[in-house]
Design a protein around this motif. Structure first.
Motif, short mmCIF file in Angstrom:
data_model
loop_
_atom_site.label_atom_id
_atom_site.label_comp_id
_atom_site.label_asym_id
_atom_site.label_seq_id
_atom_site.Cartn_x
_atom_site.Cartn_y
_atom_site.Cartn_z
N ASN A 130 33.74 42.77 45.40
CA ASN A 130 33.77 43.32 43.91
C ASN A 130 33.57 44.94 44.18
N GLU A 131 34.18 45.77 43.02
CA GLU A 131 34.14 46.99 43.42
C GLU A 131 32.43 47.60 43.28
N PHE A 178 41.57 48.36 45.25
CA PHE A 178 40.71 48.60 43.95
C PHE A 178 41.28 49.72 42.86
N SER A 182 39.44 45.71 39.94
CA SER A 182 37.88 45.89 40.50
C SER A 182 37.49 44.76 41.09
N GLU A 183 38.29 43.65 41.54
CA GLU A 183 38.19 42.41 42.60
C GLU A 183 39.07 42.54 43.43
#
Length: 318
Positions: A130-131, A178, A182-183
């Motif tokens: 995840n970001e 990214f 965001s994943e």
């Protein structure tokens, strides 16, 4: 057609192909552009009419036009991730896709893989980020090895995907992914034949279309390979009867395990005679050069029949 993602232009092409192939004796069709800056219906002369989001209607010559059915040709968000379908379902408007939750589930590669794995369908070894997560390149490589693929978790048409061959390439590939989401998902490279299998509802039954093998000179079946002719697509694929039967069974199993309906096109890599599930596309490309129309043609299904079946199936749903 349209959407809010990098796939907007492909969606517009798909939507126009559907529009041109609908029987005007049966359907009064309007193209609806769903775009971040506007929702508009278009008439035959490309005049635009604003969509009323309260009930998904528009005014034409003083008359309110309401829809009996929406043909969903939006690749990416908000069509393929279920968002607009949840809205249509709240309004009681039929549509040609699976219910919104199934669409959201299959669009999220990580969640989709977790479901199919539970049904005994083979997949590549994967690593999720995840970001904002700490990125440990040695830990990632230890799990998935090199080469590997880095891809956005929620994106289509191969946007943001990289094939990584060295540890130095990993961070730039992660940064690229990214930019799309965001994943992200990092998967082990599977060395084998790549096939893509269309499964649809057709005339009341779950139908597997003729299988396509993808042969590309590119590092993988990327945007160029998909849309710019940088790949060879062999339909039907040259498969033994045993392997074809195995692929068809896995394709139907995945379709049913995910509670799918409507269109789907799923990529598999065959390693040592075993299909490995990569991802499912629930709003596959419908342009004349796209794979689902190719497969349907080989099955003796014209574009007009393919699209009409989707609409009639949708109209019969509860």
């Amino acid at each position: 057609m349209g959407g809010y993602s990098s796939e907007v232009n492909i969606s517009l092409k798909s939507g126009n192909v559907v529009y041109k192939n609908l029987d005007t004796q049966k359907y009064q069709a309007y193209r609806v552009h769903i775009l971040p800056e506007k929702w508009v219906a278009l008439d035959n002369n490309n005049n635009e009419y604003s969509i009323n989001k309260d009930d998904f209607s528009f005014k034409l010559e003083g008359k309110t036009i309401l829809f009996d059915c929406v043909f969903n040709a939006i690749h990416g968000t908000p069509g393929e991730d279920g968002k607009i379908l949840a809205y249509l379902e709240l309004l009681g408007i039929k549509h040609t896709s699976a219910p919104f939750y199934q669409m959201a589930l299959t669009f999220n590669k990580r969640d989709c893989l977790s479901v199919v794995k539970n049904y005994g369908i083979k997949t590549a070894t994967s690593y999720f980020l995840n970001e904002g997560d700490t990125i440990n390149t040695s830990e990632i490589i230890k799990k998935v090895s090199l080469p590997c693929f880095v891809k956005p978790n929620n994106a289509g048409s191969s946007f943001g995907i990289s094939k990584v061959k060295t540890e130095n390439e990993l961070i730039p590939a992660i940064e690229k992914a990214f930019k799309e989401d965001s994943e992200i998902l990092i998967e082990a490279f599977l060395d084998g034949r790549e096939v893509t299998i269309g499964v649809i509802n057709f005339e009341g039954n779950t139908k597997v279309l003729p299988i396509t093998e993808i042969i590309t000179d590119n590092a993988f079946f990327d945007y160029e390979a998909k849309y710019e002719g940088k790949s060879e697509e062999i339909t039907p694929a040259n498969l033994s009867n045993e392997l074809q039967t195995k692929l068809e069974k896995v394709a139907v199993k995945a379709y049913k395990a995910l509670n799918m309906s409507g269109f789907s096109r799923t990529e598999y890599i065959i390693v040592n005679g075993e299909p490995h599930f990569l991802e499912m596309n629930t709003v596959p490309g419908l342009t004349t050069e796209s794979i689902i129309p190719q497969q349907a043609g080989k099955a003796g299904i014209s574009l007009a029949n393919l699209f009409e079946n989707a609409i009639e199936t949708a109209l019969k749903t509860n």
